[in-house]
Design a protein around this motif. Sequence first.
Motif, PDB file in Angstrom:
ATOM      1  N   ASP A 339      28.305-112.974  32.750  1.00 54.62           N
ATOM      2  CA  ASP A 339      29.631-112.352  32.737  1.00 54.62           C
ATOM      3  C   ASP A 339      29.573-110.906  33.203  1.00 54.62           C
ATOM      4  OD1 ASP A 339      31.466-114.316  32.098  1.00 54.62           O
ATOM      5  OD2 ASP A 339      31.218-114.077  29.927  1.00 54.62           O
ATOM      6  N   SER A 340      28.502-110.209  32.845  1.00 53.10           N
ATOM      7  CA  SER A 340      28.351-108.813  33.246  1.00 53.10           C
ATOM      8  C   SER A 340      28.304-108.680  34.762  1.00 53.10           C
ATOM      9  CB  SER A 340      27.076-108.229  32.622  1.00 53.10           C
ATOM     10  OG  SER A 340      26.832-106.922  33.105  1.00 53.10           O
ATOM     11  N   VAL A 341      27.553-109.565  35.423  1.00 54.76           N
ATOM     12  CA  VAL A 341      27.434-109.503  36.882  1.00 54.76           C
ATOM     13  C   VAL A 341      28.726-109.979  37.551  1.00 54.76           C
ATOM     14  CG1 VAL A 341      26.162-110.340  38.888  1.00 54.76           C
ATOM     15  CG2 VAL A 341      24.933-109.775  36.775  1.00 54.76           C
ATOM     16  N   ILE A 342      29.274-111.092  37.065  1.00 47.03           N
ATOM     17  CA  ILE A 342      30.504-111.629  37.654  1.00 47.03           C
ATOM     18  C   ILE A 342      31.652-110.621  37.531  1.00 47.03           C
ATOM     19  CG2 ILE A 342      32.280-113.427  37.432  1.00 47.03           C
ATOM     20  CD1 ILE A 342      29.983-115.269  36.396  1.00 47.03           C
ATOM     21  N   GLY A 343      31.683-109.924  36.400  1.00 46.01           N
ATOM     22  CA  GLY A 343      32.794-109.016  36.122  1.00 46.01           C
ATOM     23  C   GLY A 343      32.689-107.666  36.796  1.00 46.01           C
ATOM     24  N   ASP A 344      31.609-107.380  37.501  1.00 49.59           N
ATOM     25  CA  ASP A 344      31.430-106.079  38.146  1.00 49.59           C
ATOM     26  C   ASP A 344      30.923-106.302  39.576  1.00 49.59           C
ATOM     27  OD1 ASP A 344      30.886-103.497  38.900  1.00 49.59           O
ATOM     28  OD2 ASP A 344      29.750-102.977  37.093  1.00 49.59           O
ATOM     29  N   PRO A 345      31.826-106.686  40.486  1.00 44.47           N
ATOM     30  CA  PRO A 345      31.406-107.019  41.856  1.00 44.47           C
ATOM     31  C   PRO A 345      30.691-105.883  42.579  1.00 44.47           C
ATOM     32  CG  PRO A 345      33.646-107.789  41.441  1.00 44.47           C
ATOM     33  CD  PRO A 345      33.260-106.930  40.271  1.00 44.47           C
ATOM     34  N   GLU A 346      31.055-104.636  42.314  1.00 40.39           N
ATOM     35  CA  GLU A 346      30.413-103.532  43.008  1.00 40.39           C
ATOM     36  C   GLU A 346      28.960-103.396  42.583  1.00 40.39           C
ATOM     37  OE1 GLU A 346      29.535-100.505  45.504  1.00 40.39           O
ATOM     38  OE2 GLU A 346      31.242-101.889  45.543  1.00 40.39           O
ATOM     39  N   THR A 347      28.694-103.469  41.287  1.00 40.77           N
ATOM     40  CA  THR A 347      27.306-103.433  40.816  1.00 40.77           C
ATOM     41  C   THR A 347      26.530-104.644  41.339  1.00 40.77           C
ATOM     42  OG1 THR A 347      27.875-102.174  38.837  1.00 40.77           O
ATOM     43  CG2 THR A 347      25.826-103.425  38.785  1.00 40.77           C
ATOM     44  N   ALA A 348      27.190-105.795  41.350  1.00 45.16           N
ATOM     45  CA  ALA A 348      26.543-106.999  41.874  1.00 45.16           C
ATOM     46  C   ALA A 348      26.164-106.814  43.339  1.00 45.16           C
ATOM     47  CB  ALA A 348      27.463-108.197  41.710  1.00 45.16           C
ATOM     48  N   ARG A 349      27.054-106.185  44.125  1.00 44.76           N
ATOM     49  CA  ARG A 349      26.758-105.943  45.538  1.00 44.76           C
ATOM     50  C   ARG A 349      25.531-105.044  45.686  1.00 44.76           C
ATOM     51  NH1 ARG A 349      27.178-102.090  48.948  1.00 44.76           N
ATOM     52  NH2 ARG A 349      28.222-100.730  47.435  1.00 44.76           N
ATOM     53  N   ARG A 350      25.470-103.979  44.870  1.00 48.20           N
ATOM     54  CA  ARG A 350      24.314-103.071  44.947  1.00 48.20           C
ATOM     55  C   ARG A 350      23.035-103.781  44.546  1.00 48.20           C
ATOM     56  NH1 ARG A 350      27.930 -99.248  42.534  1.00 48.20           N
ATOM     57  NH2 ARG A 350      26.882 -99.540  40.519  1.00 48.20           N
ATOM     58  N   MET A 351      23.104-104.623  43.514  1.00 42.92           N
ATOM     59  CA  MET A 351      21.927-105.390  43.113  1.00 42.92           C
ATOM     60  C   MET A 351      21.459-106.320  44.229  1.00 42.92           C
ATOM     61  SD  MET A 351      22.667-106.496  39.162  1.00 42.92           S
ATOM     62  CE  MET A 351      22.373-105.368  37.781  1.00 42.92           C
ATOM     63  N   GLY A 352      22.415-106.962  44.879  1.00 44.56           N
ATOM     64  CA  GLY A 352      22.062-107.862  45.968  1.00 44.56           C
ATOM     65  C   GLY A 352      21.392-107.131  47.112  1.00 44.56           C
ATOM     66  N   GLU A 353      21.906-105.956  47.473  1.00 40.92           N
ATOM     67  CA  GLU A 353      21.299-105.171  48.539  1.00 40.92           C
ATOM     68  C   GLU A 353      19.893-104.714  48.154  1.00 40.92           C
ATOM     69  OE1 GLU A 353      24.056-102.035  49.237  1.00 40.92           O
ATOM     70  OE2 GLU A 353      25.433-103.274  50.431  1.00 40.92           O
ATOM     71  N   ALA A 354      19.733-104.293  46.906  1.00 39.49           N
ATOM     72  CA  ALA A 354      18.413-103.859  46.440  1.00 39.49           C
ATOM     73  C   ALA A 354      17.437-105.030  46.407  1.00 39.49           C
ATOM     74  CB  ALA A 354      18.534-103.224  45.054  1.00 39.49           C
ATOM     75  N   GLY A 355      17.925-106.220  46.064  1.00 40.58           N
ATOM     76  CA  GLY A 355      17.066-107.400  46.044  1.00 40.58           C
ATOM     77  C   GLY A 355      16.572-107.756  47.423  1.00 40.58           C
ATOM     78  N   ARG A 356      17.462-107.703  48.404  1.00 37.75           N
ATOM     79  CA  ARG A 356      17.073-107.971  49.792  1.00 37.75           C
ATOM     80  C   ARG A 356      16.012-106.967  50.245  1.00 37.75           C
ATOM     81  NH1 ARG A 356      16.511-111.345  54.223  1.00 37.75           N
ATOM     82  NH2 ARG A 356      16.406-110.040  56.068  1.00 37.75           N
ATOM     83  N   GLU A 357      16.235-105.692  49.939  1.00 36.49           N
ATOM     84  CA  GLU A 357      15.288-104.650  50.335  1.00 36.49           C
ATOM     85  C   GLU A 357      13.924-104.876  49.685  1.00 36.49           C
ATOM     86  OE1 GLU A 357      14.881 -99.753  50.097  1.00 36.49           O
ATOM     87  OE2 GLU A 357      16.773-100.744  49.581  1.00 36.49           O
ATOM     88  N   ARG A 358      13.926-105.271  48.412  1.00 35.52           N
ATOM     89  CA  ARG A 358      12.668-105.499  47.706  1.00 35.52           C
ATOM     90  C   ARG A 358      11.922-106.707  48.283  1.00 35.52           C
ATOM     91  NH1 ARG A 358       9.923-104.390  43.054  1.00 35.52           N
ATOM     92  NH2 ARG A 358       9.129-106.123  41.790  1.00 35.52           N
ATOM     93  N   ALA A 359      12.654-107.770  48.588  1.00 38.52           N
ATOM     94  CA  ALA A 359      12.021-108.964  49.159  1.00 38.52           C
ATOM     95  C   ALA A 359      11.386-108.652  50.506  1.00 38.52           C
ATOM     96  CB  ALA A 359      13.065-110.080  49.303  1.00 38.52           C
ATOM     97  N   VAL A 360      12.085-107.912  51.349  1.00 38.41           N
ATOM     98  CA  VAL A 360      11.566-107.573  52.669  1.00 38.41           C
ATOM     99  C   VAL A 360      10.338-106.674  52.558  1.00 38.41           C
ATOM    100  CG1 VAL A 360      12.057-106.306  54.802  1.00 38.41           C
ATOM    101  CG2 VAL A 360      13.782-107.861  53.845  1.00 38.41           C
ATOM    102  N   GLY A 361      10.423-105.681  51.677  1.00 33.49           N
ATOM    103  CA  GLY A 361       9.386-104.664  51.627  1.00 33.49           C
ATOM    104  C   GLY A 361       8.104-105.072  50.922  1.00 33.49           C
ATOM    105  N   GLU A 362       8.191-106.032  49.990  1.00 35.98           N
ATOM    106  CA  GLU A 362       7.032-106.271  49.132  1.00 35.98           C
ATOM    107  C   GLU A 362       6.483-107.692  49.137  1.00 35.98           C
ATOM    108  OE1 GLU A 362       7.363-104.640  45.193  1.00 35.98           O
ATOM    109  OE2 GLU A 362       8.882-103.173  45.830  1.00 35.98           O
ATOM    110  N   PHE A 363       7.184-108.657  49.746  1.00 33.90           N
ATOM    111  CA  PHE A 363       6.773-110.048  49.553  1.00 33.90           C
ATOM    112  C   PHE A 363       6.676-110.843  50.854  1.00 33.90           C
ATOM    113  CE2 PHE A 363       8.468-108.742  45.442  1.00 33.90           C
ATOM    114  CZ  PHE A 363       7.515-109.235  44.561  1.00 33.90           C
ATOM    115  N   GLY A 364       6.288-110.219  51.944  1.00 31.34           N
ATOM    116  CA  GLY A 364       6.160-110.928  53.215  1.00 31.34           C
ATOM    117  C   GLY A 364       4.978-111.892  53.221  1.00 31.34           C
ATOM    118  N   TRP A 365       5.141-113.076  53.833  1.00 32.61           N
ATOM    119  CA  TRP A 365       4.073-114.080  53.871  1.00 32.61           C
ATOM    120  C   TRP A 365       2.894-113.651  54.724  1.00 32.61           C
ATOM    121  CZ3 TRP A 365       3.069-117.511  50.501  1.00 32.61           C
ATOM    122  CH2 TRP A 365       4.084-118.161  49.800  1.00 32.61           C
TER     123      TRP A 365
END
Length: 383
Positions: A339-365
């Motif tokens: 509910d916390s994530v669903i109810g705050d789309p702006e924070t969710a957007r920032r989390m999603g962007e940070a997740g993409r950045e973390r995946a690219v930067g730290e977990f390449g095959w």
Amino acid sequence: MRVGLLTREYPPDVYGGAGVHVEFLARELRDLVDLEVHCWGEGRAVGVVRHRPWSALDTANDALRTFSVDLAMAAGLEGREIVHSHTWYANLAGHLGKLQYGIPHVMTAHSLEPLRPWKAEQLGGGYALSSWAERTAIESADAVIAVSGAMREDILGCYPSLDPARVHVVHNGIDTALYRPDHRTDVLARFGLDADRPYVLFVGRITRQKGVPHLLRAVRDIDPAAQVVLCAGAPDTPEIDQEFRDLYQELSRIREGVHWIPQMLPRPEVIQLLTHAAVFVCPSVYEPLGIVNLEAMACGTPVVASQVGGIPEVVDDGKTGLLVPLDDDFEPGLARALDSVIGDPETARRMGEAGRERAVGEFGWDAVARRTVRLYREILKQA
């Protein structure tokens, strides 16, 4: 360097995280070593040898059928300089290859049988055999790869006779060129999802490990505007399948917008579903790392996950998603986090962007493969 890679799952037959790991690791290793993959299945292709259980064991316990494949795999390793096995389905083959041909055995532990007692429901007496195979291989391997720091601790806890110097951490990876946001909506439309309403997404097998019953109870009272999408299939047992179906039907009676997709979807369709999810949820009760969380992050989606195993090494709590302790308050905690994530789309957007950045930067095959080859070389020098 001539490497034999042993696995149950390999494309096109991939149904879990270990299979995803081997698929992408093998792709990168082919540019670095002379690689031959031994897996389950029919036929033979360049660099891939497929084996099926012996027909005389068609009605036998699955563990015995697995051992027949292991014998065939071990017989096919002649000429390899090092063998690398994945999961208990192939660990015994790696151990036998080590003994037969005098070559080093590296094994990657994606999970541990002592920490999955519910597997006895699926394998019956075969669980004792799978546990024996894992113990025999892991205690004799020249090197053991843990897919997370937490997994390394679990390995040493379950197998205290193992020399800690032989246990190495090499995280799972993610192909962020493949797993990237897909803003089309044709897949959503085909499954009847309302693109104007947020949805919670689960992708995984119907097994005790993945904690699906916890999720089905937790989402009963979340924001009624949210849809719930369950990409859930491949049940371990008929009993687990029935439990899931009962909870799903109960959930469907008390809230609208509950969608169950029981088939294993092609990867591009999963990527589109991940991209549009308001939040991805991983309620696992045991997870050495959790590649699926990396997949969601690479698609720019925030993650709500249980705080177990290696998940905290992937999901940065408060930055790329939220972690929920696996305690007596777990199901209400999941609901609050969703509910916390669903109810705050702006924070969710920032989390999603940070997740993409973390995946690219730290977990390449590519980095995972290079670390793996460095370990091969170290082991061969010691042999």
